[in-house]
Design an enzyme around this catalytic site. Structure first.
Site, mmCIF file in Angstrom:
data_model
loop_
_atom_site.group_PDB
_atom_site.id
_atom_site.type_symbol
_atom_site.label_atom_id
_atom_site.label_comp_id
_atom_site.label_asym_id
_atom_site.label_seq_id
_atom_site.Cartn_x
_atom_site.Cartn_y
_atom_site.Cartn_z
ATOM 1 C CG HIS A 184 42.124 41.394 26.086
ATOM 2 N ND1 HIS A 184 42.121 42.383 27.043
ATOM 3 C CD2 HIS A 184 43.424 41.033 25.924
ATOM 4 C CE1 HIS A 184 43.368 42.615 27.441
ATOM 5 N NE2 HIS A 184 44.170 41.817 26.778
ATOM 6 C CB CYS A 235 39.885 44.130 33.060
ATOM 7 S SG CYS A 235 38.912 44.456 31.664
HETATM 8 C C1 CIR Z 1 45.591 47.519 28.192
HETATM 9 O O1 CIR Z 1 45.629 47.950 27.048
HETATM 10 O O2 CIR Z 1 46.277 46.560 28.544
HETATM 11 C C2 CIR Z 1 44.705 48.204 29.197
HETATM 12 N N1 CIR Z 1 44.616 49.589 28.881
HETATM 13 C C3 CIR Z 1 43.330 47.599 29.213
HETATM 14 C C4 CIR Z 1 43.311 46.169 29.662
HETATM 15 C C5 CIR Z 1 41.940 45.640 29.798
HETATM 16 N N2 CIR Z 1 41.937 44.298 30.256
HETATM 17 C C6 CIR Z 1 41.032 43.385 29.923
HETATM 18 O O3 CIR Z 1 40.173 43.642 29.117
HETATM 19 N N3 CIR Z 1 41.143 42.180 30.459
#
Ligand code: CIR
Length: 257
Positions: A160, A247
């Site tokens: 991201h 997150c």
């Molecule tokens: C994903 O791949 O969607 C999750 N394992 C990690 C999401 C992390 N979210 C973020 O950085 N906002």
């Protein structure tokens, strides 16, 4: 008063999505303990923390940041780029409805909140495997009437935009310049992550304190040397799931200005 919406760690977290990281075993119990410390930290910084129950069927559901972008007067419910994450929105809609008018990203748009970095009235949005051009265009259209403009940003080698860059003090960004071009952000100051810690760009700024993974020791020291106050947390299991500290919560002012 600030509200922080969180969600308990899913018992299925070990089956999380991974894009740029190799899978390493996640200790779900440890993740839950670390998550409680994070929750306490938000409380100690004055947040009213509202924690939703765990979602056993949704491995990545602890990462609530990705399913909504909460602005001053509205919130945008996203359509997450990973199909396995789309059902995460239902409970977040209910949690946010008392506080904000809700808008939505629709099919075929996709958007993850982790790609949205707000600086003033500009939303910088990562063009990534999770947030597509249609999602970014929809976001721009939805928020324009509320006084925000959207600036798409190219991102390389990470999940991201906010893996690569986050705000750590007024007008100061923590950045990995190998993942995102610092030129796009205009006249701001930068703290660069230590080159030995490429995934160290994600920090959560809350009322003058930066919540930050204790594991990124060299970058943490760089921030402290710049006079930035850091609250270090052990978030080892979240890091293995390609997450970070932004997150795990949706933090916003309860009252609309
Ligand atoms: C994903 O791949 O969607 C999750 N394992 C990690 C999401 C992390 N979210 C973020 O950085 N906002």
């Amino acid at each position: 008063m600030k509200i922080a919406i969180m969600r308990r760690v899913s018992p299925a977290m070990a089956d999380c999505e991974l894009t740029h990281l190799a899978r390493s075993p996640i200790d779900v119990r440890r993740a839950a303990e670390q998550h409680e410390r994070y929750e306490e930290c938000l409380r100690s910084l004055g947040c009213d923390v509202q924690t939703l129950p765990a979602e056993p069927e949704l491995p990545d559901s602890v990462f609530v940041e990705d399913v909504a972008v909460v602005l001053d007067d509205v919130a945008v419910i996203t359509r997450p780029g990973a199909e396995s994450r789309r059902a995460e929105t239902d409970s977040i809609v209910q949690a946010l409805a008392p506080y904000r008018k809700l808008l939505r990203i629709e099919d075929p748009g996709t958007l993850d909140g982790g790609d949205v970095l707000r600086l003033g009235r500009t939303l910088y949005v990562g063009n990534t495997s999770r947030s597509n051009g249609k999602g970014i265009t929809q976001l721009a259209r939805l928020v324009a009437p509320h006084g925000y403009n959207v600036a798409p940003v190219e991102v390389t080698g990470c999940l991201h935009l906010k893996t690569a860059v986050t705000e750590v003090a007024p007008n100061t960004l923590l950045i990995n310049p190998r993942m995102v071009d610092r030129g796009v952000f205009g006249a701001v100051e930068f703290v660069e992550v230590d080159p030995a810690e490429p995934h160290a760009g994600n920090a959560l700024l809350l009322d003058g304190t930066v919540i930050y993974p204790a594991a990124h020791r060299k970058t943490l020291r760089r921030m402290e040397e710049r006079g930035i106050k850091v609250a270090a947390l052990d978030v080892s299991e979240v890091l293995k799931a390609e997450g970070g500290v932004t997150c795990c919560s949706l933090v916003f002012d309860a009252a609309k200005p």
